[in-house]
Design an enzyme around this catalytic site. Structure first.
Site, PDB file in Angstrom:
ATOM      1  N   ILE A  95       7.921  38.237 -46.264  1.00  0.00           N
ATOM      2  CA  ILE A  95       9.056  37.348 -45.662  1.00  0.00           C
ATOM      3  C   ILE A  95       9.222  37.189 -44.304  1.00  0.00           C
ATOM      4  O   ILE A  95       9.216  36.009 -43.946  1.00  0.00           O
ATOM      5  CB  ILE A  95      10.655  37.961 -46.181  1.00  0.00           C
ATOM      6  CG1 ILE A  95      10.665  37.908 -47.723  1.00  0.00           C
ATOM      7  CG2 ILE A  95      11.816  37.421 -45.434  1.00  0.00           C
ATOM      8  CD1 ILE A  95      11.760  38.816 -48.266  1.00  0.00           C
ATOM      9  N   TYR A 133      18.274  52.530 -50.863  1.00  0.00           N
ATOM     10  CA  TYR A 133      17.819  51.478 -50.374  1.00  0.00           C
ATOM     11  C   TYR A 133      19.134  50.390 -50.519  1.00  0.00           C
ATOM     12  O   TYR A 133      19.533  49.908 -49.278  1.00  0.00           O
ATOM     13  CB  TYR A 133      16.654  50.784 -51.145  1.00  0.00           C
ATOM     14  CG  TYR A 133      16.481  49.469 -50.875  1.00  0.00           C
ATOM     15  CD1 TYR A 133      15.647  49.018 -49.786  1.00  0.00           C
ATOM     16  CD2 TYR A 133      16.615  48.273 -51.762  1.00  0.00           C
ATOM     17  CE1 TYR A 133      15.284  47.786 -49.210  1.00  0.00           C
ATOM     18  CE2 TYR A 133      16.572  46.985 -51.396  1.00  0.00           C
ATOM     19  CZ  TYR A 133      15.653  46.654 -50.371  1.00  0.00           C
ATOM     20  OH  TYR A 133      15.294  45.481 -49.900  1.00  0.00           O
TER      21      TYR A 133
HETATM   22  N1  LIG Z   1      10.478  41.304 -51.425  1.00  0.00           N
HETATM   23  C1  LIG Z   1      11.513  41.408 -51.762  1.00  0.00           C
HETATM   24  O1  LIG Z   1      11.936  41.196 -53.022  1.00  0.00           O
HETATM   25  C2  LIG Z   1      12.977  41.616 -50.836  1.00  0.00           C
HETATM   26  C3  LIG Z   1      14.294  41.427 -51.649  1.00  0.00           C
HETATM   27  C4  LIG Z   1      15.151  41.773 -50.924  1.00  0.00           C
HETATM   28  C5  LIG Z   1      15.138  42.060 -49.534  1.00  0.00           C
HETATM   29  N2  LIG Z   1      13.917  42.341 -49.104  1.00  0.00           N
HETATM   30  C6  LIG Z   1      13.677  42.893 -47.757  1.00  0.00           C
HETATM   31  O2  LIG Z   1      13.176  41.854 -46.970  1.00  0.00           O
HETATM   32  C7  LIG Z   1      12.411  42.507 -45.744  1.00  0.00           C
HETATM   33  C8  LIG Z   1      11.060  42.182 -45.733  1.00  0.00           C
HETATM   34  O3  LIG Z   1      10.332  42.853 -46.797  1.00  0.00           O
HETATM   35  P1  LIG Z   1       9.164  42.302 -47.627  1.00  0.00           P
HETATM   36  O4  LIG Z   1       9.401  42.094 -48.949  1.00  0.00           O
HETATM   37  O5  LIG Z   1       8.802  40.959 -47.025  1.00  0.00           O
HETATM   38  O6  LIG Z   1       8.155  43.303 -47.546  1.00  0.00           O
HETATM   39  P2  LIG Z   1       6.724  43.812 -46.746  1.00  0.00           P
HETATM   40  O7  LIG Z   1       5.938  42.712 -46.718  1.00  0.00           O
HETATM   41  O8  LIG Z   1       6.399  45.078 -46.982  1.00  0.00           O
HETATM   42  O9  LIG Z   1       7.259  43.655 -45.113  1.00  0.00           O
HETATM   43  C9  LIG Z   1       8.164  44.628 -44.424  1.00  0.00           C
HETATM   44  C10 LIG Z   1       7.499  44.445 -42.935  1.00  0.00           C
HETATM   45  O10 LIG Z   1       8.381  45.564 -42.276  1.00  0.00           O
HETATM   46  C11 LIG Z   1       7.573  46.202 -41.377  1.00  0.00           C
HETATM   47  N3  LIG Z   1       8.117  47.186 -41.108  1.00  0.00           N
HETATM   48  C12 LIG Z   1       8.351  48.321 -42.286  1.00  0.00           C
HETATM   49  N4  LIG Z   1       8.906  49.593 -41.377  1.00  0.00           N
HETATM   50  C13 LIG Z   1       9.110  49.120 -40.081  1.00  0.00           C
HETATM   51  C14 LIG Z   1       9.344  50.105 -39.104  1.00  0.00           C
HETATM   52  N5  LIG Z   1       9.775  51.315 -39.318  1.00  0.00           N
HETATM   53  N6  LIG Z   1       9.024  49.346 -37.862  1.00  0.00           N
HETATM   54  C15 LIG Z   1       8.608  48.288 -37.766  1.00  0.00           C
HETATM   55  N7  LIG Z   1       8.184  47.475 -38.681  1.00  0.00           N
HETATM   56  C16 LIG Z   1       8.549  48.003 -39.944  1.00  0.00           C
HETATM   57  C17 LIG Z   1       6.254  46.040 -42.200  1.00  0.00           C
HETATM   58  O11 LIG Z   1       5.000  46.366 -41.256  1.00  0.00           O
HETATM   59  P3  LIG Z   1       4.318  47.692 -40.902  1.00  0.00           P
HETATM   60  O12 LIG Z   1       4.277  48.593 -42.398  1.00  0.00           O
HETATM   61  O13 LIG Z   1       3.198  47.410 -40.310  1.00  0.00           O
HETATM   62  O14 LIG Z   1       5.321  48.235 -39.940  1.00  0.00           O
HETATM   63  C18 LIG Z   1       6.187  44.799 -42.846  1.00  0.00           C
HETATM   64  O15 LIG Z   1       5.505  43.832 -42.228  1.00  0.00           O
HETATM   65  C19 LIG Z   1      12.789  44.079 -45.943  1.00  0.00           C
HETATM   66  O16 LIG Z   1      14.039  44.406 -45.145  1.00  0.00           O
HETATM   67  C20 LIG Z   1      13.208  44.213 -47.229  1.00  0.00           C
HETATM   68  O17 LIG Z   1      14.103  45.292 -47.767  1.00  0.00           O
HETATM   69  C21 LIG Z   1      12.785  42.109 -49.798  1.00  0.00           C
END
Ligand SMILES: NC(=O)c1ccc[n+]([C@@H]2O[C@H](COP(=O)([O-])OP(=O)(O)OC[C@H]3O[C@@H](n4cnc5c(N)ncnc54)[C@H](OP(=O)(O)O)[C@@H]3O)[C@@H](O)[C@H]2O)c1
Length: 252
Positions: A18, A149
């Site tokens: 995202i 979470y």
């Molecule tokens: N995908 C879904 O269905 C969904 C639904 C509801 C909410 N969300 C939320 O959307 C957001 C993005 O998630 P996503 O689904 O796009 O997954 P993702 O591709 O895993 O993205 C998460 C990003 O956050 C970074 N990150 C994680 N922990 C971190 C830390 N401690 N410090 C700095 N960067 C960090 C990761 O990079 P690094 O690992 O390199 O640090 C990664 O680029 C999250 O907050 C998630 O909870 C996702």
């Protein structure tokens, strides 16, 4: 006219999923974009693709957040849009299985990380800036295994209400973007084994009335709306980009 022309934006977790989609759209809409994350190679690849600036950093590390704010201050002098999006869950666990390390990891990133990202970048924000935090439909539901979470995202939702009140005198708006199931590396990671991904995606799709998971680009459009002046009278709110999951299929 591009929606974010002349604006400076920071997207945490901007190298994948995202965050990457939002950073790409923000840049296409004229913003000067900074992206952060912990993995240098992913950051560099994304930054090159988008035309953004990569700053490596862990949101749960205050020294990293200080360094990120200092880099933006030096390079751009201000921050108009903060998309506090970095987050996720390391593993799922029921209350019986919950480990303290896992609790600390999830709250350290999703809640502490977002709170101090806002605190450390606030001095860079002019009056009228926009803060968007990534919530989750999990905050409104009772899915087994998602407790820590879900609780972290519920905490973030409440934080956003308070920040909206505290920052309103400076016309800084704070809103929560609530994605439904979105096809990202983070979501796919829940399956554990890659062979389990199709079944996971099918199960997630069935949780929405639209019967599909979102493309990250669809969530990015909602992020752009909250980041831009088009949402100028919206603060302390949450925008559900969830295919109807929470509003149509509310938790029992
Ligand atoms: N995908 C879904 O269905 C969904 C639904 C509801 C909410 N969300 C939320 O959307 C957001 C993005 O998630 P996503 O689904 O796009 O997954 P993702 O591709 O895993 O993205 C998460 C990003 O956050 C970074 N990150 C994680 N922990 C971190 C830390 N401690 N410090 C700095 N960067 C960090 C990761 O990079 P690094 O690992 O390199 O640090 C990664 O680029 C999250 O907050 C998630 O909870 C996702």
């Amino acid at each position: 006219m591009a929606e974010l022309e002349g604006k400076v934006a920071l997207v945490t977790g901007g190298a994948t999923g995202i965050g990457l989609a939002a950073a790409t759209l923000f840049a296409a809409e004229g913003a000067r974009v900074f992206i952060t994350g912990r993995r240098q190679a992913e950051l560099d690849a994304a930054a090159a693709r988008i035309g953004a600036t990569a700053i490596r950093g862990d949101v749960s590390d205050l020294a990293d957040l200080d360094a990120i704010a200092a880099r933006i201050a030096e390079a751009a002098g201000r921050l108009d849009v903060l998309f506090a999006n970095a987050g996720g869950a390391d593993t799922l666990a029921t209350i019986a299985e919950l480990r303290p390390e896992s609790f600390d990891e999830v709250f350290g990133t999703n809640v502490r990380g977002a709170a101090f990202t806002v605190q450390k970048t606030l001095p860079l924000m002019p009056d009228g800036a926009s803060i968007v935090v990534t919530g989750s439909t999990s905050a409104s539901r009772g899915n087994p295994g998602f407790g820590t979470y879900s609780a972290s995202k519920a905490a973030l939702r409440q934080y956003a209400r308070v920040w909206a009140a505290e920052l309103a005198p400076r016309r800084i708006r704070v809103n929560v973007l609530v994605p439904g199931p979105t096809d990202t590396p983070g979501l796919r990671g829940i399956a554990g084994d890659p062979a389990g991904v199709p079944a996971l995606l099918a199960q997630m799709a069935a949780s929405t009335p639209l019967n599909r998971v979102a493309d990250p680009a669809e969530i990015a459009q909602a992020a752009l709306f909250l980041a831009s002046d088009r949402s100028s009278f919206i603060t302390g709110s949450e925008l559900f980009a969830d295919g109807g999951e929470v509003q149509v299929f509310p938790a029992a």
